[in-house]
Motif scaffolding. Sequence first.
Motif, PDB file in Angstrom:
ATOM      1  N   ARG A   1       3.193   6.862  -0.771  1.00  0.00           N
ATOM      2  CA  ARG A   1       2.002   7.552  -1.271  1.00  0.00           C
ATOM      3  C   ARG A   1       1.593   7.342  -2.604  1.00  0.00           C
ATOM      4  NH1 ARG A   1       5.144  12.219   0.763  1.00  0.00           N
ATOM      5  NH2 ARG A   1       6.004  12.715  -1.299  1.00  0.00           N
ATOM      6  N   THR A   2       2.543   6.758  -3.374  1.00  0.00           N
ATOM      7  CA  THR A   2       2.360   6.103  -4.793  1.00  0.00           C
ATOM      8  C   THR A   2       1.553   4.833  -4.604  1.00  0.00           C
ATOM      9  OG1 THR A   2       4.212   6.980  -5.779  1.00  0.00           O
ATOM     10  CG2 THR A   2       3.414   5.341  -7.064  1.00  0.00           C
ATOM     11  N   VAL A   3       2.354   3.932  -3.730  1.00  0.00           N
ATOM     12  CA  VAL A   3       1.640   2.622  -3.592  1.00  0.00           C
ATOM     13  C   VAL A   3       0.297   2.584  -2.810  1.00  0.00           C
ATOM     14  CG1 VAL A   3       1.916   0.450  -2.209  1.00  0.00           C
ATOM     15  CG2 VAL A   3       3.672   1.123  -3.717  1.00  0.00           C
ATOM     16  N   SER A   4      -0.304   3.599  -2.148  1.00  0.00           N
ATOM     17  CA  SER A   4      -1.656   4.068  -1.771  1.00  0.00           C
ATOM     18  C   SER A   4      -2.410   4.349  -2.569  1.00  0.00           C
ATOM     19  CB  SER A   4      -1.395   4.695  -0.309  1.00  0.00           C
ATOM     20  OG  SER A   4      -0.537   4.427   0.601  1.00  0.00           O
ATOM     21  N   ALA A   5      -2.142   4.833  -3.730  1.00  0.00           N
ATOM     22  CA  ALA A   5      -2.877   5.637  -4.593  1.00  0.00           C
ATOM     23  C   ALA A   5      -3.062   5.304  -5.906  1.00  0.00           C
ATOM     24  CB  ALA A   5      -2.868   7.157  -4.426  1.00  0.00           C
ATOM     25  N   LYS A   6      -1.881   4.558  -6.553  1.00  0.00           N
ATOM     26  CA  LYS A   6      -1.738   4.414  -7.899  1.00  0.00           C
ATOM     27  C   LYS A   6      -1.907   2.759  -8.352  1.00  0.00           C
ATOM     28  CE  LYS A   6      -0.624   8.607  -8.581  1.00  0.00           C
ATOM     29  NZ  LYS A   6       0.615   8.921  -8.961  1.00  0.00           N
ATOM     30  N   PRO A   7      -3.045   2.452  -8.850  1.00  0.00           N
ATOM     31  CA  PRO A   7      -3.224   0.908  -9.119  1.00  0.00           C
ATOM     32  C   PRO A   7      -2.149   0.173  -9.608  1.00  0.00           C
ATOM     33  CG  PRO A   7      -5.501   2.227  -9.721  1.00  0.00           C
ATOM     34  CD  PRO A   7      -4.229   3.152  -9.405  1.00  0.00           C
ATOM     35  N   ASP A   8      -1.557   0.501 -10.754  1.00  0.00           N
ATOM     36  CA  ASP A   8      -0.351   0.046 -11.203  1.00  0.00           C
ATOM     37  C   ASP A   8       0.715  -0.138 -10.423  1.00  0.00           C
ATOM     38  OD1 ASP A   8       0.199   2.862 -11.248  1.00  0.00           O
ATOM     39  OD2 ASP A   8       1.307   2.743 -13.208  1.00  0.00           O
ATOM     40  N   ALA A   9       1.027   0.844  -9.529  1.00  0.00           N
ATOM     41  CA  ALA A   9       2.252   0.506  -8.382  1.00  0.00           C
ATOM     42  C   ALA A   9       1.791  -0.430  -7.503  1.00  0.00           C
ATOM     43  CB  ALA A   9       2.777   1.811  -7.794  1.00  0.00           C
ATOM     44  N   ILE A  10       0.435  -0.372  -7.005  1.00  0.00           N
ATOM     45  CA  ILE A  10      -0.106  -1.331  -6.144  1.00  0.00           C
ATOM     46  C   ILE A  10       0.134  -2.790  -6.591  1.00  0.00           C
ATOM     47  CG2 ILE A  10      -2.258  -2.297  -5.052  1.00  0.00           C
ATOM     48  CD1 ILE A  10      -3.328   0.686  -4.729  1.00  0.00           C
ATOM     49  N   TRP A  11      -0.252  -2.957  -7.811  1.00  0.00           N
ATOM     50  CA  TRP A  11      -0.086  -4.413  -8.511  1.00  0.00           C
ATOM     51  C   TRP A  11       1.365  -4.657  -8.573  1.00  0.00           C
ATOM     52  CZ3 TRP A  11       2.347  -5.894 -12.922  1.00  0.00           C
ATOM     53  CH2 TRP A  11       2.225  -7.029 -13.347  1.00  0.00           C
ATOM     54  N   GLN A  12       2.065  -3.718  -8.975  1.00  0.00           N
ATOM     55  CA  GLN A  12       3.747  -4.140  -8.933  1.00  0.00           C
ATOM     56  C   GLN A  12       4.211  -4.407  -7.514  1.00  0.00           C
ATOM     57  OE1 GLN A  12       4.542  -0.273 -11.425  1.00  0.00           O
ATOM     58  NE2 GLN A  12       6.197  -1.739 -12.182  1.00  0.00           N
ATOM     59  N   PHE A  13       3.850  -3.706  -6.506  1.00  0.00           N
ATOM     60  CA  PHE A  13       4.276  -4.076  -5.314  1.00  0.00           C
ATOM     61  C   PHE A  13       3.769  -5.319  -4.971  1.00  0.00           C
ATOM     62  CE2 PHE A  13       4.236  -3.183  -0.517  1.00  0.00           C
ATOM     63  CZ  PHE A  13       5.722  -3.503  -0.125  1.00  0.00           C
ATOM     64  N   ALA A  14       2.589  -5.869  -5.162  1.00  0.00           N
ATOM     65  CA  ALA A  14       1.964  -6.945  -4.946  1.00  0.00           C
ATOM     66  C   ALA A  14       2.719  -8.247  -5.419  1.00  0.00           C
ATOM     67  CB  ALA A  14       0.516  -7.137  -5.103  1.00  0.00           C
ATOM     68  N   GLN A  15       2.995  -7.988  -6.841  1.00  0.00           N
ATOM     69  CA  GLN A  15       3.818  -8.947  -7.386  1.00  0.00           C
ATOM     70  C   GLN A  15       5.162  -9.245  -6.795  1.00  0.00           C
ATOM     71  OE1 GLN A  15       3.208 -10.544 -10.852  1.00  0.00           O
ATOM     72  NE2 GLN A  15       1.102  -9.997  -9.806  1.00  0.00           N
ATOM     73  N   ARG A  16       5.837  -8.199  -6.420  1.00  0.00           N
ATOM     74  CA  ARG A  16       7.157  -8.148  -5.762  1.00  0.00           C
ATOM     75  C   ARG A  16       7.133  -8.885  -4.490  1.00  0.00           C
ATOM     76  NH1 ARG A  16       9.805  -2.406  -7.498  1.00  0.00           N
ATOM     77  NH2 ARG A  16       9.537  -2.695  -9.990  1.00  0.00           N
ATOM     78  N   LEU A  17       5.991  -8.420  -3.701  1.00  0.00           N
ATOM     79  CA  LEU A  17       5.888  -9.441  -2.550  1.00  0.00           C
ATOM     80  C   LEU A  17       5.693 -10.948  -2.715  1.00  0.00           C
ATOM     81  CD1 LEU A  17       3.538  -6.887  -0.608  1.00  0.00           C
ATOM     82  CD2 LEU A  17       5.776  -7.316   0.270  1.00  0.00           C
ATOM     83  N   LYS A  18       5.093 -11.289  -3.761  1.00  0.00           N
ATOM     84  CA  LYS A  18       4.954 -12.556  -3.848  1.00  0.00           C
ATOM     85  C   LYS A  18       6.229 -13.142  -4.307  1.00  0.00           C
ATOM     86  CE  LYS A  18       2.313 -15.785  -6.860  1.00  0.00           C
ATOM     87  NZ  LYS A  18       1.668 -16.528  -5.750  1.00  0.00           N
ATOM     88  N   LYS A  19       6.740 -12.606  -5.107  1.00  0.00           N
ATOM     89  CA  LYS A  19       8.247 -13.194  -5.423  1.00  0.00           C
ATOM     90  C   LYS A  19       9.204 -13.118  -4.551  1.00  0.00           C
ATOM     91  CE  LYS A  19       8.290 -11.422 -10.415  1.00  0.00           C
ATOM     92  NZ  LYS A  19       8.888 -10.567 -11.412  1.00  0.00           N
ATOM     93  N   LYS A  20       9.050 -12.360  -3.574  1.00  0.00           N
ATOM     94  CA  LYS A  20       9.956 -12.137  -2.340  1.00  0.00           C
ATOM     95  C   LYS A  20       9.793 -13.379  -1.474  1.00  0.00           C
ATOM     96  CE  LYS A  20      10.869  -9.729   2.005  1.00  0.00           C
ATOM     97  NZ  LYS A  20      10.432 -10.522   2.796  1.00  0.00           N
ATOM     98  N   TYR A  21       8.458 -13.610  -1.390  1.00  0.00           N
ATOM     99  CA  TYR A  21       8.205 -14.903  -0.250  1.00  0.00           C
ATOM    100  C   TYR A  21       8.487 -16.278  -1.192  1.00  0.00           C
ATOM    101  CZ  TYR A  21       5.966 -12.313   3.333  1.00  0.00           C
ATOM    102  OH  TYR A  21       5.846 -11.460   4.404  1.00  0.00           O
TER     103      TYR A  21
END
Length: 438
Positions: free
Chosen positions: A366-386
Amino acid sequence: MINKWLFKHIDNSALILFRIFFGILITLEAWGALFTGWIDRTLMAPQQTFNFIGFDFLQPLPGNGMYYYYFIMGIFGVMVTLGYKYRWSLSAFTVMWTCVYLMQKSSYNNHYYLLVLICLFMLLVPANANLSLDARNNDKIRSISTPRWVHLFIILQLLIVYTYASFAKFYPDWLDGTVAEILMRSKKDYWLIGGLLQEKWTHITIIYFGILFDLLVVPLLLWKKTRTPMFIFAVFFHLFNSIVFQIGIFPYLSLAFCLFFFPTEVIHKRFKIRKEYYDKGEVLVPSNAGLMKAFFVTWFIIQISLPSRHWFIRGDVLHTEEGHRLSWRMMLRSKSGISTFQVVDKNTGDTTLVKKEEYLSKKQLRTVSAKPDAIWQFAQRLKKKYAAKGQDVSVFVDAKISVNRGPYVQLTDSSVDLGSAKWDYFFHNEWILLPEEH
């Protein structure tokens, strides 16, 4: 003149009693998290937590570490209550609590931030000067007085908190009852009061009582003629919040603050903590008075500035969340969102649709669907994972949000690579779209 106003000594009964109540409450906060399952749901079950940006190094301890962590925090709370090694125990609690506060924001609560501030305040004051093991063991710290600034400090801090909380409610969805109806809808199954909470008149009462209480509670507690009735209203208000919203220790901490508004004679009559009380009124100016006054001015400039910063950031804070935290915007809106994350290999062009549920808990989803800072953080972590697998990728996010169950509107610019985007701490992040831009 200002030295006489700040450093005149008054009876310290309110401060001593507050330390005892405060110690009990922080103990309950820490040990309560052990028994309610909060630690497991919030810190242990998720694969990762969403920290305040810049504090990613703060992660939950492995195994059962967080259970021990909170148990130790509770022990420090007991030590604060007893006034045993007070500075050391409260310092340890403050550091541990602040680390947990910065460690996760999926369960963000303004009250957690307030507790950080009150811990810092309590470190500044001689709250162990009486009714404490420290005072019993060391006559040098024993005292029945405290500088007047102690009371003034806490009263001004509360005035800031409540005033901003009141002003934040002056917006259409609060004033027309939309927010109150949404908040109460989830309480319809409450025993005895569930049906009552759905009534229109209940919503209207919540609307205006919420605004007026926050706006007037501090001034009316300061005025002798209205102090007692205002305290009675405060008891009702905070118990209502405790029962209906289940927000932990905050309602009871708020009631404990009322000690600083009552005269010494009343406190001694009600609590009978000792036979004598201080009434000499000496003015004892410390050698570091100038440094203390500079600290007070800096503290309150920050406290006034932080909650108003969203007015200087482009866009509506209800939509963008920029400037929402640390601003006393409490229980003001309901927000939901829909988001999709696409990972694109920069070399091959291959696109992968991310299955968020493989990475996130239900609350984090729910947080990653509505909060821009969490959206950005999740995107950053995906990039690091790959990147760890040797892939150079872009991360594109298509997110839409609904505020107060209104129509869904676009939140993110889906053409921007959030894996490469920088987070702007102080101004508007351009990839967060504003309603008027689409």
